[in-house]
Design a protein around this motif. Structure first.
Motif, PDB file in Angstrom:
ATOM      1  N   ASP A 158      -2.571   4.917   4.202  1.00  0.00           N
ATOM      2  CA  ASP A 158      -2.906   3.596   3.366  1.00  0.00           C
ATOM      3  C   ASP A 158      -1.795   3.073   2.888  1.00  0.00           C
ATOM      4  N   SER A 204      -0.612  -0.809   3.538  1.00  0.00           N
ATOM      5  CA  SER A 204      -0.903  -1.632   2.395  1.00  0.00           C
ATOM      6  C   SER A 204       0.534  -2.301   1.900  1.00  0.00           C
ATOM      7  N   HIS A 205       1.598  -1.392   1.985  1.00  0.00           N
ATOM      8  CA  HIS A 205       2.750  -1.566   1.359  1.00  0.00           C
ATOM      9  C   HIS A 205       4.230  -1.875   2.281  1.00  0.00           C
ATOM     10  N   GLU A 245      -1.285  -2.260  -8.935  1.00  0.00           N
ATOM     11  CA  GLU A 245      -0.745  -2.500  -7.758  1.00  0.00           C
ATOM     12  C   GLU A 245       0.666  -2.445  -7.410  1.00  0.00           C
TER      13      GLU A 245
END
Length: 364
Positions: free
Chosen positions: A184, A188-189, A155
């Motif tokens: 995504d 997510s980031h 991750e």
């Protein structure tokens, strides 16, 4: 949800804010007239709400609103603290979308902080300061994630890859919103970093009265540059908006607009554009006590929309009775819509459409 008005000093931000909110923020012909951000809650103009009110004749009519924040002018070096830059950049970070005002008019009586009118240079100046601040944020995050990535954490390695892509874009003078990333990856980031240049932006070209309808060569330059970004451009004569704002009656305002060849105040277009920029839309409730526009995020489900009225509505949601706005207008009343068999019953999975007229059934 709030949109922040940004730009160099003296480009018309506070005058525009006053037109939008009637909050009468200080505006004057010198830099840094605004220091603490002014906040105004602005009604969203919506002819559908007016039409529903005409049909229902309620005791009260309550429009949807959007929060507008007037943030002080940024200058070159803001990312290093110049001109109270850190404070102003912090204020921008707290907004959900950016309304970037660019001066696109000549007037020797109004000082330009850089000495001459050049909206492309002004845009570049602001962009650079916002990009430098974002670069600082991403590099701090990169330092933290690097250690985890070296241990083989998958991750962390994925996040490292995304951050390096963002850094590369920022170092090439690219805003984060223009960096090619999957939805995504952004969710997510990137989202948690609250990067300023990742926020949606609307460029507002502040023009003189004679350019209010057709624009001018400055506007053409801005549109050509912005075409490469995922952003829109709105042409607005802020001085005219200020004049319209001073007129007391609706009739006077309409005559003034007609003389200029405009169908409505530019401020109304701007408020609707800000509302869309924040990815919001509206549903209505309509009854004898009140006709009201409710603000929800695009893609909200029926229970989530019910929760905007009261959390109990969402917790105990049973079903929603839905009338499309077009049916309500066509048949003229809820009773006639019902007689025509046009009321739909929807469950928890229903995604609210812009303009739906809703009744919620719930049980607590």
């Amino acid at each position: 949800m709030k949109a922040g008005i940004v730009g160099l000093p003296n480009v018309g931000k506070s005058t525009l804010f006053n037109c939008l909110s009637n909050a009468k923020a200080q505006s004057a012909n010198f830099p840094f007239c605004t220091i603490e951000p002014n906040v105004g809650v602005v009604n969203v103009p919506d002819p559908r709400l007016d039409r529903l009110a005409d049909l229902v004749k309620p005791e009260k009519v309550i429009p949807a609103t959007v929060e507008i924040v007037d943030i002080a002018g940024l200058v070159k070096g803001a990312s290093k603290g110049e001109g109270l830059g850190n404070q102003f950049l912090g204020n921008i970070r707290e907004t959900d979308a950016i309304l970037h005002v660019l001066r696109c008019f000549d007037d020797d009586n109004i000082v330009h902080v850089d000495g001459a009118v050049d909206p492309l240079r002004d845009k570049e100046t602001i962009d650079m300061e916002l990009q430098l601040k974002d670069l600082e944020t991403v590099e701090k995050r990169l330092e933290k994630i690097n250690r985890a990535a070296k241990t083989g954490n998958k991750e962390a390695q994925k996040e490292l890859e995304v951050l390096e892509k963002i850094i590369s874009g920022l170092e090439s003078a690219q805003n984060v919103r223009s960096v090619e990333l999957s939805d995504d990856d952004r969710l997510s980031h990137v989202k948690s970093l609250q990067l300023i240049t990742d926020k949606p932006v609307l460029y507002i070209c502040n023009v003189s009265e004679d350019a209010a309808v057709a624009g001018n060569h400055y506007v053409d330059q801005v549109k050509a540059v912005v075409a490469k970004e995922n952003a829109e451009v709105l042409v607005l004569a802020v001085s005219i908006e200020a004049d319209i704002n001073e007129l007391e009656s609706y009739e006077e305002r309409q005559l003034f607009l007609e003389d200029l060849g405009l169908s409505e105040p530019g401020s109304a277009k701007l408020i609707r554009a800000a509302y869309n920029l924040l990815t919001l839309h509206t549903y209505f409730t309509a009854g004898e006590k009140e006709v009201r526009a409710w603000t929800i995020p695009q893609g909200a489900s029926a229970p989530q929309a019910a929760g905007v009225i009261h959390t109990d509505f969402e917790k105990g949601f049973i079903r929603a009775e839905v009338i499309s706005y077009s049916d309500y207008e066509t048949f003229g009343s809820e009773l006639k819509v019902k007689e025509a068999g046009k009321i739909r019953v929807e469950g928890k999975e229903y995604i609210i459409k812009d303009g739906d007229v809703m009744h919620f059934r719930f049980n607590v």
